[in-house]
Design an enzyme around this catalytic site. Structure first.
Site, PDB file in Angstrom:
ATOM      1  N   THR A 167       0.837  -1.200   0.000  1.00  0.00           N
ATOM      2  CA  THR A 167       0.000   0.000   0.000  1.00  0.00           C
ATOM      3  C   THR A 167       0.873   1.252   0.000  1.00  0.00           C
ATOM      4  O   THR A 167       2.094   1.161   0.060  1.00  0.00           O
ATOM      5  CB  THR A 167      -0.965  -0.022   1.201  1.00  0.00           C
ATOM      6  OG1 THR A 167      -1.965   0.980   1.032  1.00  0.00           O
ATOM      7  CG2 THR A 167      -0.234   0.217   2.523  1.00  0.00           C
ATOM      8  N   ASN A 168       0.241   2.415  -0.082  1.00  0.00           N
ATOM      9  CA  ASN A 168       0.929   3.702  -0.004  1.00  0.00           C
ATOM     10  C   ASN A 168       0.573   4.369   1.310  1.00  0.00           C
ATOM     11  O   ASN A 168      -0.509   4.140   1.837  1.00  0.00           O
ATOM     12  CB  ASN A 168       0.438   4.615  -1.127  1.00  0.00           C
ATOM     13  CG  ASN A 168       1.226   4.458  -2.393  1.00  0.00           C
ATOM     14  OD1 ASN A 168       2.304   3.883  -2.409  1.00  0.00           O
ATOM     15  ND2 ASN A 168       0.679   4.965  -3.476  1.00  0.00           N
ATOM     16  N   ARG A 169       1.428   5.251   1.771  1.00  0.00           N
ATOM     17  CA  ARG A 169       1.095   6.025   2.971  1.00  0.00           C
ATOM     18  C   ARG A 169       0.064   7.067   2.608  1.00  0.00           C
ATOM     19  O   ARG A 169       0.345   7.953   1.804  1.00  0.00           O
ATOM     20  CB  ARG A 169       2.340   6.732   3.489  1.00  0.00           C
ATOM     21  CG  ARG A 169       2.877   6.111   4.738  1.00  0.00           C
ATOM     22  CD  ARG A 169       4.032   6.910   5.239  1.00  0.00           C
ATOM     23  NE  ARG A 169       3.660   7.824   6.300  1.00  0.00           N
ATOM     24  CZ  ARG A 169       4.543   8.591   6.908  1.00  0.00           C
ATOM     25  NH1 ARG A 169       5.796   8.589   6.542  1.00  0.00           N
ATOM     26  NH2 ARG A 169       4.144   9.368   7.894  1.00  0.00           N
TER      27      ARG A 169
END
Ligand code: CTP
Length: 219
Positions: A21-23
């Site tokens: 995932t991305n932050r």
């Protein structure tokens, strides 16, 4: 106006218990959804997983992966007057998704990733979107130059850029500091609460729509 907003991160599964995932907390995208709805616009929020309550009075499409977000945007974009891509979409996903939990073995594990669709990048060319198009740019260096390059490549009306290397703003924070990069000029919005910045962005998009159509477009 009818406004589509993407928000939050995407999750790209690796096996039944793990994902890449991305932050992203989703706070800026949700603040925008609330601000557009408060200003009387019709909002469709396409969101990856977040902890935030869905703002009242909007249409909501929950998604997990970039492919699902891509599908949702492709389904709805044609009937929108403006689209704001605030999501932190994963650029790559695992090439294969294991059906069972991956067991550890050996000292190294090499993951093969494949490109996800560039949703913002497809809006003009592949999806033939002619409305107001706003992208976001999270950068750690050369903020304005990178944002201006993105504005041209993706044929946006506005890129909302922020420097994610600055401590205390951006990511999980309720505050941010933005640089608005338009084709003909740049404007800095000093550090403020995301809700205030969102209200300012609503005005900018309303102005872009009014300039485009030659008259103010009622909600
Ligand atoms: N975006 C998108 N689909 C993707 C990736 C990004 O719609 N697969 C959107 C984001 O919502 C955001 C903007 O594109 O509005 C961010 O662009 P980014 O991926 O940073 O752009 P690139 O120019 O491809 O930059 P980089 O080379 O830094 O990856």
């Amino acid at each position: 106006m009818k406004v589509l907003i993407t928000a939050g991160p995407t999750r790209e599964p690796l096996d039944p218990v793990r994902y890449l995932t991305n932050r992203s907390s989703g706070k800026m995208g949700y603040a925008l959804a609330a601000a557009f709805a408060d200003a009387g616009h019709h909002v469709l929020l396409v969101s990856g997983p977040t902890d935030i309550d869905i703002p009242p009075g909007i249409d909501f499409v929950p998604v997990e992966t970039a492919s699902e977000m891509h599908d949702a945007v492709r389904r709805h974009l044609f009937r929108m007057d403006a689209a704001i891509f605030a999501a932190a979409v994963a650029d790559y996903r695992p090439a294969t998704v294991a059906g069972e939990k991956i067991k550890k073995s050996g000292e190294e594990l090499v993951l093969k990733l494949v490109r996800n669709p560039d949703i913002l990048g497809e809006a003009r060319d592949k999806m033939n979107f002619e409305g107001i198009l706003v992208g976001f740019a999270a950068e750690t260096e050369n903020l304005e130059a990178n944002a201006r390059d993105k504005l041209k490549r993706k044929r946006c009306d506005l890129i909302v850029a922020n420097d994610v290397s600055k401590p205390g703003i951006g990511f999980d924070s309720d505050r941010n500091e933005l640089l608005l990069v338009f084709p003909e000029h740049t404007a800095a919005l000093p550090e403020d609460e995301k809700h205030h910045l969102a209200r300012h962005l609503v005005k900018e998009v309303e102005l872009l729509a009014a300039t485009r159509s030659g008259a103010f477009q009622a909600p």
